[in-house]
Design an enzyme around this catalytic site. Structure first.
Site, PDB file in Angstrom:
ATOM      1  N   GLY A  12      17.707  10.052 -26.414  1.00 22.07           N
ATOM      2  CA  GLY A  12      16.915   8.853 -26.363  1.00 22.07           C
ATOM      3  C   GLY A  12      16.881   7.867 -25.474  1.00 22.07           C
ATOM      4  CG  ASN A 120      28.523   3.262 -25.354  1.00 26.00           C
ATOM      5  OD1 ASN A 120      29.292   2.541 -24.478  1.00 26.00           O
ATOM      6  ND2 ASN A 120      27.546   2.931 -25.804  1.00 26.00           N
ATOM      7  CG  ASP A 151      27.421  -5.865 -22.826  1.00 26.66           C
ATOM      8  OD1 ASP A 151      26.748  -5.522 -23.820  1.00 26.66           O
ATOM      9  OD2 ASP A 151      28.219  -5.166 -22.192  1.00 26.66           O
ATOM     10  NE  ARG A 154      22.002  -5.259 -27.193  1.00 23.15           N
ATOM     11  CZ  ARG A 154      22.809  -4.221 -27.223  1.00 23.15           C
ATOM     12  NH1 ARG A 154      24.075  -4.219 -27.007  1.00 23.15           N
ATOM     13  NH2 ARG A 154      22.145  -3.193 -27.848  1.00 23.15           N
ATOM     14  CG  HIS A 178      29.385  -1.670 -22.343  1.00 23.30           C
ATOM     15  ND1 HIS A 178      28.267  -2.668 -22.461  1.00 23.30           N
ATOM     16  CD2 HIS A 178      28.591  -0.644 -22.926  1.00 23.30           C
ATOM     17  CE1 HIS A 178      27.009  -2.021 -22.756  1.00 23.30           C
ATOM     18  NE2 HIS A 178      27.415  -0.761 -22.965  1.00 23.30           N
TER      19      HIS A 178
END
Length: 329
Positions: A12, A120, A151, A154, A178
């Site tokens: 994705g 992650n 981050d 955002r 993160h």
């Protein structure tokens, strides 16, 4: 030739990230690797009229070796996405072994590459890659980055919704790590300058820290942030290419890095509780990191830092221990 490899290119994040990298005219070769579907993704992207020649590799026939060999930049979004109720830390057991395997191949076939980790939990996966490279004697801290750009993206978007500025014009440094409370937005350093009241600062900080949860919830079990992460990953990769290929000076961007022996690292390490890894503004140059900038924090941001340090310590130790234990098997 400027070769960029994307490991996890069919996922994705990987597909839109590969699309965005295909649009960078500095890239002449784009190598895609995943366990499924990469030949099809590569064929699709190869119809786009930009310079990069696209190739897709699967595990068979030494596909991973072929994908990374000769790569200037390697971007790693490989791994499983978060699901509702799952934190980035919950992903550790799922993704740690994937990242370790990819790092092992990089150490053997592309030790000089600039390595950009998206997988992650970044707070742990970056130490995993570093430990694998250290074991094989090819670790260069200037060339390993945890991509925390989402981050920053955002923070720019969320603050602009209050300040009224165009989000593309807004810059908010984000330091720490993160995930969750390790994400520390420096709203006191926002440009253009804007004075938020304390309640706004607290609310914005929490939203930036847990912005990923909004996407996970909205997708209702169908995944986590992919398109915004692809944008952020490409933005960081493009910055690396600008600095290391085009020779653009003065590029400064936050990234989660090993606090090794380069300008500013020791000073930063002393102010963050001796952590070996931390995200802060780094100045890029032709060999990767030129300099790490020092921190100047408000009283509230100091409180956030103190809350982040123990969480980062645990995440870093988890990554290091994982590699140590795996090497004994």
């Amino acid at each position: 030739m400027v070769k960029v490899a994307v490991l996890g290119a069919s996922g994705g994040i990987g597909q839109p990230l590969s699309l965005l990298l295909k649009q960078n005219h500095s890239v002449t070769s784009l190598a895609l690797y995943d366990i499924v579907n990469t030949p099809g993704v590569a064929a699709d992207l190869s119809h786009i009229n930009t310079p990069a020649v696209v190739t897709g590799y699967l595990p068979a026939n030494n596909g991973l070796e072929q994908a990374v060999t000769g790569a200037h930049v390697i971007v790693i979004p490989a791994g499983l996405p978060r699901k509702p109720g799952m934190t980035r830390d919950d992903l550790f057991k799922k993704n740690a072994d994937i990242v370790r395997g990819l790092a092992t191949a990089i150490a053997q076939f592309a030790p000089q590459a600039f390595i950009l980790i998206i997988s992650n939990p970044v707070n742990s996966t970056v130490p995993i890659v570093a430990e694998v490279l250290k074991q094989r004697g090819v670790f260069d801290p200037k060339r390993l980055f945890g991509v925390t750009t989402l981050d920053i993206v955002r923070a720019s978007t969320f603050t602009a919704q209050i300040s009224g500025a165009f989000s593309s014009d807004v810059t908010v440094p984000v330091i720490g790590g993160h995930s969750g409370v390790t994400i520390i937005p420096l709203l006191s350093k926002i440009t253009p300058k804007y004075e938020f009241n304390h309640d706004q600062i607290v609310a914005l900080t929490k939203r930036i820290q847990f912005g990923g949860d909004e996407v996970v919830k909205a997708k209702d079990g169908a995944g986590s942030a992919t398109l915004s992460m692809a944008h952020a990953g490409a933005r960081f990769a493009n910055a690396i290419l600008d600095a290391t290929v085009k020779g653009v000076d003065g590029i400064v961007t936050p990234a989660y890095v090993y606090l090794g022996a380069f300008n500013g690292a020791n000073e930063l390490k002393a102010t963050v509780g001796g952590l070996d890894y931390f995200s802060s503004n780094v100045e890029l140059g032709p060999n990767g990191i030129n300099k790490i900038q020092k921190l100047e924090l408000s009283a509230y941001e100091q409180e956030l830092l103190q809350a982040a340090i123990p969480e980062l310590q645990k995440s870093i130790a988890k990554g290091v221990t994982f590699v140590e234990e795996a090497s004994k098997l």
